[in-house]
Design a protein around this motif. Structure first.
Motif, PDB file in Angstrom:
ATOM      1  N   PRO A   6       0.839  -1.209   0.000  1.00 27.43           N
ATOM      2  CA  PRO A   6       0.000   0.000   0.000  1.00 27.43           C
ATOM      3  C   PRO A   6       0.872   1.256   0.000  1.00 27.43           C
ATOM      4  O   PRO A   6       1.999   1.258   0.492  1.00 27.43           O
ATOM      5  CB  PRO A   6      -0.783  -0.124   1.301  1.00 27.43           C
ATOM      6  CG  PRO A   6       0.071  -0.970   2.187  1.00 27.43           C
ATOM      7  CD  PRO A   6       0.769  -1.932   1.284  1.00 27.43           C
ATOM      8  N   GLU A  10      -2.437   5.434   1.842  1.00 25.45           N
ATOM      9  CA  GLU A  10      -3.365   4.332   2.127  1.00 25.45           C
ATOM     10  C   GLU A  10      -3.086   3.722   3.492  1.00 25.45           C
ATOM     11  O   GLU A  10      -4.009   3.411   4.251  1.00 25.45           O
ATOM     12  CB  GLU A  10      -3.260   3.258   1.047  1.00 25.45           C
ATOM     13  CG  GLU A  10      -3.833   3.665  -0.302  1.00 25.45           C
ATOM     14  CD  GLU A  10      -3.645   2.575  -1.334  1.00 25.45           C
ATOM     15  OE1 GLU A  10      -4.608   2.268  -2.035  1.00 25.45           O
ATOM     16  OE2 GLU A  10      -2.520   2.031  -1.431  1.00 25.45           O
ATOM     17  N   TYR A  11      -1.802   3.559   3.790  1.00 25.13           N
ATOM     18  CA  TYR A  11      -1.403   2.961   5.072  1.00 25.13           C
ATOM     19  C   TYR A  11      -1.866   3.840   6.235  1.00 25.13           C
ATOM     20  O   TYR A  11      -2.435   3.351   7.215  1.00 25.13           O
ATOM     21  CB  TYR A  11       0.110   2.787   5.110  1.00 25.13           C
ATOM     22  CG  TYR A  11       0.613   2.052   6.329  1.00 25.13           C
ATOM     23  CD1 TYR A  11       0.682   0.657   6.348  1.00 25.13           C
ATOM     24  CD2 TYR A  11       1.019   2.747   7.474  1.00 25.13           C
ATOM     25  CE1 TYR A  11       1.136  -0.018   7.473  1.00 25.13           C
ATOM     26  CE2 TYR A  11       1.472   2.091   8.593  1.00 25.13           C
ATOM     27  CZ  TYR A  11       1.528   0.704   8.578  1.00 25.13           C
ATOM     28  OH  TYR A  11       1.973   0.042   9.697  1.00 25.13           O
ATOM     29  N   LYS A  13      -4.221   6.117   6.209  1.00 28.12           N
ATOM     30  CA  LYS A  13      -5.679   6.176   6.236  1.00 28.12           C
ATOM     31  C   LYS A  13      -6.262   4.969   6.964  1.00 28.12           C
ATOM     32  O   LYS A  13      -7.232   5.083   7.717  1.00 28.12           O
ATOM     33  CB  LYS A  13      -6.227   6.260   4.813  1.00 28.12           C
ATOM     34  CG  LYS A  13      -7.736   6.427   4.744  1.00 28.12           C
ATOM     35  CD  LYS A  13      -8.219   6.547   3.301  1.00 28.12           C
ATOM     36  CE  LYS A  13      -9.735   6.690   3.231  1.00 28.12           C
ATOM     37  NZ  LYS A  13     -10.213   6.800   1.828  1.00 28.12           N
ATOM     38  N   GLU A  14      -5.671   3.802   6.731  1.00 28.92           N
ATOM     39  CA  GLU A  14      -6.166   2.578   7.360  1.00 28.92           C
ATOM     40  C   GLU A  14      -5.792   2.497   8.841  1.00 28.92           C
ATOM     41  O   GLU A  14      -6.475   1.856   9.629  1.00 28.92           O
ATOM     42  CB  GLU A  14      -5.604   1.357   6.620  1.00 28.92           C
ATOM     43  CG  GLU A  14      -6.351   0.994   5.360  1.00 28.92           C
ATOM     44  CD  GLU A  14      -7.758   0.489   5.641  1.00 28.92           C
ATOM     45  OE1 GLU A  14      -7.913  -0.372   6.525  1.00 28.92           O
ATOM     46  OE2 GLU A  14      -8.700   0.980   4.999  1.00 28.92           O
ATOM     47  N   ARG A  15      -4.679   3.153   9.205  1.00 27.36           N
ATOM     48  CA  ARG A  15      -4.151   2.993  10.566  1.00 27.36           C
ATOM     49  C   ARG A  15      -3.969   4.340  11.267  1.00 27.36           C
ATOM     50  O   ARG A  15      -3.041   4.518  12.049  1.00 27.36           O
ATOM     51  CB  ARG A  15      -2.807   2.248  10.497  1.00 27.36           C
ATOM     52  CG  ARG A  15      -2.931   0.821   9.971  1.00 27.36           C
ATOM     53  CD  ARG A  15      -1.604   0.303   9.481  1.00 27.36           C
ATOM     54  NE  ARG A  15      -1.656  -1.084   9.060  1.00 27.36           N
ATOM     55  CZ  ARG A  15      -2.090  -1.491   7.872  1.00 27.36           C
ATOM     56  NH1 ARG A  15      -2.518  -0.610   6.981  1.00 27.36           N
ATOM     57  NH2 ARG A  15      -2.097  -2.777   7.567  1.00 27.36           N
ATOM     58  N   TYR A 114      -3.765  -6.136  14.099  1.00 28.69           N
ATOM     59  CA  TYR A 114      -4.579  -5.756  12.940  1.00 28.69           C
ATOM     60  C   TYR A 114      -4.738  -6.930  11.971  1.00 28.69           C
ATOM     61  O   TYR A 114      -5.830  -7.185  11.458  1.00 28.69           O
ATOM     62  CB  TYR A 114      -3.907  -4.577  12.238  1.00 28.69           C
ATOM     63  CG  TYR A 114      -4.664  -4.031  11.050  1.00 28.69           C
ATOM     64  CD1 TYR A 114      -5.740  -3.159  11.211  1.00 28.69           C
ATOM     65  CD2 TYR A 114      -4.301  -4.391   9.747  1.00 28.69           C
ATOM     66  CE1 TYR A 114      -6.420  -2.651  10.111  1.00 28.69           C
ATOM     67  CE2 TYR A 114      -4.978  -3.888   8.655  1.00 28.69           C
ATOM     68  CZ  TYR A 114      -6.035  -3.023   8.837  1.00 28.69           C
ATOM     69  OH  TYR A 114      -6.718  -2.526   7.749  1.00 28.69           O
ATOM     70  N   LYS A 119      -9.043  -3.905  14.115  1.00 24.60           N
ATOM     71  CA  LYS A 119      -8.471  -2.612  14.485  1.00 24.60           C
ATOM     72  C   LYS A 119      -8.572  -2.344  15.982  1.00 24.60           C
ATOM     73  O   LYS A 119      -7.696  -1.698  16.567  1.00 24.60           O
ATOM     74  CB  LYS A 119      -9.184  -1.491  13.723  1.00 24.60           C
ATOM     75  CG  LYS A 119      -8.910  -1.487  12.224  1.00 24.60           C
ATOM     76  CD  LYS A 119      -9.659  -0.344  11.549  1.00 24.60           C
ATOM     77  CE  LYS A 119      -9.403  -0.348  10.044  1.00 24.60           C
ATOM     78  NZ  LYS A 119     -10.138   0.758   9.360  1.00 24.60           N
TER      79      LYS A 119
END
Length: 533
Positions: A6, A10-11, A13-15, A114, A119
């Motif tokens: 990613p 993106e990384y 945003k996800e974390r 994760y 999450k």
């Protein structure tokens, strides 16, 4: 199928919860980068790293003299010396190396949570670890325990997820960081041997599991053979002499050293209590008594951490009941059908096994709170799994109370723990008053005077410019442990109070440095009176 990496956006945003947590953690740690070195950090680790930096980087015995290496493997030293070649050898540079390792460790535990769970578990374990005062204080110290703890934790994760090459690399690195890394190899090795009798596991996978441990053990064996050839011993003799030699002594250290330290110190018992309360709440909400299984180890734990309550109990029975209770808790979690796949079950189980074996091992060796970091990370991961499960069954809104409560526990731990050593905030106060006292001696040009200090590390701080306490390359020529007939000045830290000096009328205090944050942290400089004549 191509391996997907990613993008940074993106990384993040996800974390994003992890990113915010790491940002806050780093901001709070920046002031600690400018401190000198403390406790074992100032000796033997920093001198050993500097010696390797000057004489060449290597992970083999002989790269550092045994008085500094203490017979330990040298991967951590080698990586730090390599870092010095790139970023320099200042305090900020070296403490940044340690802080980088700590941040990577926080990312590791988040990623494992994760990828294996979700999450919520990921953030919980990351938050719990960052909120532990032991981890927080140690996170910028130039010591190998956090690095080792991360390697052991990742080796378990990669093994469970069948990434055997990655697990083998982590095991090899753990072995070459410190001997206690062998515990991860032992646990994985036992699991691999048990798998030999499984009809589900393929023959190919059985071989890979065994090689995951066998290859690192073989590579580490080279280190021991070379060490024996060079020095005549496999393990540093002082460490061998410090092993527990009686069952009573071992059980005492296991009970009041290891178990109490990992479950009580830094207010961690509040998390244990919280887990029990949530277990009861989940049992009431779901009408499932299986949740009450969480309470099974509580009684033996409550009894054995206090001598007054153990007078009428058999210590060995209490300890065995505690560990058996933990095993039953794992069994109940399985019966409650919490796991969505076999990897989750396998990882929680192997973390429990590692935690128990490491605690049993630690009680037999030289003990320091920071050594328990290897066991603390798997324990916190399991706690996060249990907390998340109980909250999901009791009331999801409780999740939003858990973080504020955790912050309060962390703050209380920070301000209530004034113990000596490198696991509390007192470490920073002690460094400050030590530096003030040494700077006083520098300002008064006492470099050629005969000084004494009853603390070995203070002696190193006076004589080793690399320790960070001296403001110039000059160091004090005549410093010894105890005062004698030619001693002119005595520097007395509160770490080692010497009543023979304090009660000696021939000496008087000429300088005293006391911490503004903790009045019990001080350092005094005494001068022999006849010098004034």
């Amino acid at each position: 199928m191509a391996f997907y990496i990613p993008s940074v956006s993106e990384y993040v945003k996800e974390r994003w919860p992890m990113v915010i947590l790491l940002g806050i953690f780093i901001i709070f740690k920046i002031p600690h980068l400018f401190y000198p070195y403390y406790w074992d950090e100032s000796w033997p680790y920093t001198p050993a790293i500097f010696q390797m930096y000057h004489h060449g980087i290597s992970v083999l015995p002989g790269a550092v003299i045994p008085e500094l290496s203490r017979g330990h493997p040298l991967l951590f030293h080698a990586l730090c010396a390599l870092w010095m070649n790139i970023f320099g050898r200042s305090h900020v540079a070296l403490h940044s190396f340690a802080l980088t390792i700590s941040v990577v460790t926080l990312i590791s535990v988040y990623e494992v949570g994760y990828r294996l769970f979700d999450k919520r578990v990921a953030f919980l374990v990351c938050f719990l670890l960052s909120a532990q005062m032991l981890f927080y204080i140690q996170s910028a110290f130039l010591l190998p325990e956090i690095f080792l703890a991360n390697l052991c934790f990742l080796s378990l994760y990669f093994y469970v997820t069948k990434q055997y090459i990655a697990s083998g690399i982590c095991l090899t690195a753990a072995f070459y960081t410190k001997e206690s890394g062998l515990i991860a190899g032992f646990v994985i090795g036992i699991n691999a041997v048990v798998a030999l009798f499984s009809n589900v596991t393929s023959a190919k996978e059985k071989v890979f599991r065994l090689l995951t441990v066998a290859v690192p053990v073989g590579l580490f064996g080279i280190f021991f053979i070379l060490q024996k050839h060079l020095y005549g011993w496999y393990i540093f003799p002082l460490h061998v002499d410090s092993l527990a030699h009686s069952l009573d002594g071992y059980l005492f250290e296991l009970r009041l050293g290891c178990i109490r330290d990992i479950l009580i110190t830094d207010n961690r018992y509040y998390y244990v209590i919280m887990l029990g309360v949530l277990g009861v709440a989940a049992a009431i909400k779901t009408k499932s008594p299986l949740f009450l299984g969480i309470l099974i180890p509580f009684f033996s734990f409550w009894c054995m951490i206090d001598d007054a309550r153990t007078v009428h109990c058999n210590i060995l029975v209490l300890i065995l009941s505690f560990f058996i209770g933990i095993i039953i808790v794992v069994f109940f979690l399985d019966k409650l059908k919490y796991y969505s796949n076999s990897k989750q079950r396998h990882f929680v189980t192997i973390c429990f096994c590692f935690f128990m074996v490491f605690i049993l091992y630690s009680a037999a060796t030289i003990f320091s709170s920071r050594y328990l970091l290897c066991a603390l990370i798997p324990l916190l991961f399991i706690m996060a799994v249990f907390l998340n499960f109980c909250i999901s069954k009791a009331n999801n809104n409780l999740y939003f109370l858990l973080i504020p409560i955790g912050i309060c526990i962390a703050c209380a731990s920070y301000y209530s723990n004034n113990s000596l050593g490198d696991g509390s905030r007192n470490a920073f106060y002690t460094m400050k008053v030590e530096q003030d006292a040494i700077n006083y001696c520098e300002r008064n040009n006492l470099f050629d005077k005969h000084l004494a200090t009853p603390n070995f590390l203070s002696l190193m701080h006076f004589t080793e410019p690399g320790s960070g306490y001296l403001s110039s390359p000059n160091f004090f020529q005549h410093v010894q442990f105890y005062k004698d007939s030619i001693t002119e000045y005595v520097v007395l830290p509160n770490l080692n109070t010497d009543n023979s000096v304090m009660n000696d009328s021939t000496y008087e205090i000429v300088y005293e440095s006391t911490s503004k944050d903790n009045s019990e942290t001080w350092e005094k400089v005494y001068k022999r009176k006849h010098i004034f004549k």
